[in-house]
Design a protein around this motif. Structure first.
Motif: not given
Length: 347
Positions: A105-119, A121-134
């Motif tokens: 899994s991964m913890t991320t601020n999510g900014v780069l996910l739209p461009a990278m998430v499919d790759d 997921r295909a590589a095996g990432l199963s879950r994600v935590n996205i940091s967001l405080d407001t």
């Protein structure tokens, strides 16, 4: 000490000196980040480590392989911001392929996910935590100093669309920020989002230049916050939070206590490292980007696994990991302040 851990390992689960099963490894890929969150790093950023100081991708893969042989089953990649690390997709694939590893899994601020998430997921990432405080754009900019709320929201959308599950939203609660907690909790109603409120933690130096500004007055105990959200929900005509059913709770390795609005698609969790600490249930080791194993988030005690990876065989690497198990304290004893900031530790 080393022999006793080997006997535990051969008997099944890997345990520390306090009898806790340790099966979860958090690895920071970088101390760099595309945000400058006020509680995490100074506005100017941290003094970034040189290329030779941080663990190489192949060293991280080897470390996980050795750890898996000891009993580690789950790996979380953190930062800084892990998605700014070159080679992260290949690393996810390599770790996923290691015998014994069940989840990456991964913890991320999510900014780069739209461009990278499919790759990913295909590589095996199963879950994600996205940091967001407001959820307020202006406040988001103030907290992150450089970020845009819409970019992180787009990352959440991308994670859901890619089929990552669960998708968790991590919100650090700080009393002086006056965050809209009900708005956060409501994110869990219509979509399978698992919102987790995390008590503000005394990690890093609170005072001086680059300080996090942490103070006890800014800590909102989780019990208080849960009651507040339920009261705000009632005032808005919503039902109160109730303990989440077993089927509703998200799969994961964290210490959150989960609640839900009746009939909601997701859950609301509370992580209480200060008001209701969960040290007796700790199941993890942490590795910093420069290859130091930290037995406890709140402790400055570190063991050098980078040196072992570069100049030793697998038995030497194993010995460092086992020594870290032996060094895990029984609890954090309400320690305030650490030499490194959160971005340098990896959370």
């Amino acid at each position: 000490m080393y022999n006793s851990f080997r006997e535990t390992e051969q008997g099944g689960a890997l345990k520390d000196s306090h009898g806790r099963v340790i099966d979860y490894l958090r690895i920071s890929l970088t101390d760099r980040c595309n945000f400058r969150c006020v509680y995490c790093m100074p506005e100017s950023g941290v003094c970034s480590m040189g290329h030779d100081e941080i663990l190489r991708i192949e060293e991280i893969e080897r470390l996980v392989r050795v750890a898996a042989g000891l009993g580690i089953r789950s790996v979380r990649l953190t930062g800084g911001e892990p998605l700014v690390r070159k080679g992260v997709v290949d690393l996810v694939g390599a770790i996923t392929a290691i015998d014994g590893i069940e989840n990456v899994s991964m913890t991320t601020n999510g900014v780069l996910l739209p461009a990278m998430v499919d790759d990913l997921r295909a590589a095996g990432l199963s879950r994600v935590n996205i940091s967001l405080d407001t959820l307020d754009p202006d406040q988001f900019r103030a907290i992150t100093r450089v970020g845009r709320l819409e970019d992180t929201l787009a990352g959440i959308d991308a994670a859901l669309e890619a089929g990552l599950a669960p998708v968790k939203v991590n919100a650090v609660t700080v009393r002086s920020l006056n965050q809209d907690f009900l708005a956060f909790a409501k994110l869990s109603i219509d979509r399978p989002l698992h919102v987790r409120f995390i008590e503000y933690m005394p990690v890093g130096n609170a005072e001086g230049e680059g300080g996090t500004g942490w103070g006890k007055a800014d800590v909102i105990p989780s019990e208080e916050l849960c009651e507040l959200i339920s009261a705000q929900a009632a005032a808005a005509g919503l039902p109160a939070l109730v303990p989440a059913s077993k089927s509703s709770k998200p799969v994961g390795w964290g210490p959150a206590r989960y609640f839900e609005f009746p009939g909601a698609a997701g859950t609301v969790g509370f992580i209480s490292p200060l008001s209701r600490h969960f040290c007796s249930e700790c199941n993890r080791l942490r590795v910093t980007a420069d290859g130091k194993v930290r037995p406890c988030l709140f402790s400055d005690h570190e063991l050098d696994v980078r040196e072992a990876l570069r100049n030793g065989d697998d038995e030497v690497v194993r010995a460092v990991l086992l020594a870290a198990l032996g060094a895990k304290p029984d609890e954090h004893h309400d320690k305030v302040g650490t030499e490194r900031n959160m971005s340098q530790i990896g959370g």
